[in-house]
Motif scaffolding. Structure first.
Motif, short mmCIF file in Angstrom:
data_model
loop_
_atom_site.label_atom_id
_atom_site.label_comp_id
_atom_site.label_asym_id
_atom_site.label_seq_id
_atom_site.Cartn_x
_atom_site.Cartn_y
_atom_site.Cartn_z
N SER A 121 0.85 -1.19 0.00
CA SER A 121 0.00 0.00 0.00
C SER A 121 0.89 1.24 0.00
O SER A 121 1.94 1.25 0.63
CB SER A 121 -0.91 0.01 1.22
OG SER A 121 -0.14 0.05 2.39
N LYS A 122 0.45 2.26 -0.70
CA LYS A 122 1.20 3.50 -0.77
C LYS A 122 0.55 4.51 0.17
O LYS A 122 -0.63 4.44 0.47
CB LYS A 122 1.22 4.02 -2.20
CG LYS A 122 2.02 3.13 -3.13
CD LYS A 122 2.17 3.77 -4.48
CE LYS A 122 3.05 2.91 -5.36
NZ LYS A 122 3.40 3.59 -6.60
N ASN A 124 -0.70 8.22 0.91
CA ASN A 124 -1.14 9.42 0.23
C ASN A 124 -0.55 10.60 0.98
O ASN A 124 -0.93 10.87 2.12
CB ASN A 124 -2.67 9.50 0.18
CG ASN A 124 -3.14 10.64 -0.69
OD1 ASN A 124 -2.50 11.70 -0.73
ND2 ASN A 124 -4.25 10.44 -1.38
N ASN A 126 -1.00 13.69 0.68
CA ASN A 126 -1.91 14.80 0.93
C ASN A 126 -2.94 14.50 2.02
O ASN A 126 -3.55 15.44 2.54
CB ASN A 126 -2.62 15.21 -0.36
CG ASN A 126 -1.65 15.84 -1.34
OD1 ASN A 126 -0.92 16.76 -0.99
ND2 ASN A 126 -1.60 15.32 -2.56
N THR A 127 -3.13 13.24 2.37
CA THR A 127 -4.13 12.91 3.38
C THR A 127 -3.55 12.25 4.63
O THR A 127 -4.23 12.17 5.65
CB THR A 127 -5.20 11.96 2.79
OG1 THR A 127 -4.56 10.77 2.36
CG2 THR A 127 -5.95 12.64 1.66
N ARG A 151 1.47 21.38 3.78
CA ARG A 151 0.17 21.13 3.13
C ARG A 151 -0.86 22.16 3.58
O ARG A 151 -1.66 22.65 2.77
CB ARG A 151 -0.36 19.74 3.48
CG ARG A 151 0.25 18.63 2.73
CD ARG A 151 -0.49 17.32 2.91
NE ARG A 151 -1.08 17.14 4.23
CZ ARG A 151 -1.03 16.03 4.95
NH1 ARG A 151 -0.43 14.97 4.46
NH2 ARG A 151 -1.59 15.95 6.12
N LYS A 156 -2.43 21.10 -1.57
CA LYS A 156 -2.02 19.75 -1.96
C LYS A 156 -0.66 19.75 -2.64
O LYS A 156 -0.32 20.66 -3.38
CB LYS A 156 -3.05 19.13 -2.91
CG LYS A 156 -4.32 18.76 -2.25
CD LYS A 156 -5.21 17.97 -3.19
CE LYS A 156 -6.42 17.49 -2.44
NZ LYS A 156 -7.19 16.53 -3.21
N LEU A 181 4.68 6.66 -2.43
CA LEU A 181 3.80 7.82 -2.28
C LEU A 181 2.70 7.83 -3.34
O LEU A 181 2.92 7.45 -4.49
CB LEU A 181 4.59 9.13 -2.37
CG LEU A 181 5.62 9.42 -1.28
CD1 LEU A 181 6.32 10.75 -1.58
CD2 LEU A 181 5.00 9.45 0.08
N ASN A 182 1.55 8.33 -2.92
CA ASN A 182 0.44 8.68 -3.82
C ASN A 182 0.20 10.17 -3.67
O ASN A 182 0.37 10.73 -2.59
CB ASN A 182 -0.86 7.95 -3.43
CG ASN A 182 -0.93 6.55 -3.96
OD1 ASN A 182 -0.31 6.23 -4.95
ND2 ASN A 182 -1.68 5.71 -3.27
N PHE A 183 -0.31 10.82 -4.75
CA PHE A 183 -0.58 12.25 -4.69
C PHE A 183 -2.03 12.51 -4.99
O PHE A 183 -2.74 11.95 -5.66
CB PHE A 183 0.31 13.01 -5.69
CG PHE A 183 1.77 12.84 -5.36
CD1 PHE A 183 2.37 13.70 -4.45
CD2 PHE A 183 2.55 11.85 -5.92
CE1 PHE A 183 3.71 13.56 -4.15
CE2 PHE A 183 3.87 11.71 -5.62
CZ PHE A 183 4.46 12.57 -4.74
#
Length: 183
Positions: A121-122, A124, A126-127, A151, A156, A181-183
């Motif tokens: 799992s990556k 996120n 931003n969250t 942030r 974002k 990472l996810n964006f």
């Protein structure tokens, strides 16, 4: 002292009697004087011997006393050395135990990056909260807080290169965490 007086009287008697019986005209006072000198020399010699013997005995006592003190100091030094050696051994053992304990704690407190890798799992960027961000390699408490603050201030994050705008995050760290990472 009695011996000296007796000898002096004897010399005087001999001197007087010798002068009476003497064929030549020897002075009786010279004879007494010579006898007194001889007796005085003998008395001085005997006194010197006595004094030397007493000094010798005193010197031996001083030497023995000094030797006893030196031996006492040597024993105290040896005892202190042994106590310090034992204390050092105890401290080394305590230090080894402390290091082992600290290593164990550190191993149990490492961020769970391996868990993130295993689950594929990556995160996120931003969250994620600060605690989740700390699970990434190279991101500690301070850097995670800096990401969250960035942030809030800017909005974002659009890509990994934007992370270089945050203080404390360099290119090496970005390279390490980008695959996760996810964006």
């Amino acid at each position: 002292m009695k011996t000296f007086k007796s000898m002096l009287a004897l010399c005087l008697a001999l001197g007087v009697s010798g002068s009476v019986l003497a064929v030549d005209n020897a002075n009786p006072f010279v004879i007494v004087k010579d006898g007194a000198k001889i007796m005085a020399k003998e008395k001085v010699g005997a006194t010197k011997n006595t004094v030397n013997e007493q000094l010798s005995g005193g010197q031996k006592a001083v030497k023995n006393s000094a030797a006893d003190k030196v031996n006492g100091v040597k024993e105290k030094t040896k005892s202190t050395k042994n106590q310090l050696s034992e204390s050092a051994k105890e401290r080394m053992e305590t230090a080894k135990n402390s290091v082992t304990s600290t290593k164990d704690k550190a191993a149990s407190m490492k961020p769970t990056v391996k868990n993130a890798l295993n689950s594929s799992s990556k995160v996120n960027i931003n969250t994620a909260d600060a605690k989740t961000l700390q699970s990434l390699t190279g991101i500690g408490e301070v850097k995670a807080k800096a990401i969250v603050d960035y942030r809030k201030k800017v909005g974002k994050i659009k890509n990994a290169s934007e992370l270089s705008n945050i203080d404390g995050i360099g290119d090496a760290t970005i390279e390490k965490i980008t695959p996760y990472l996810n964006f």
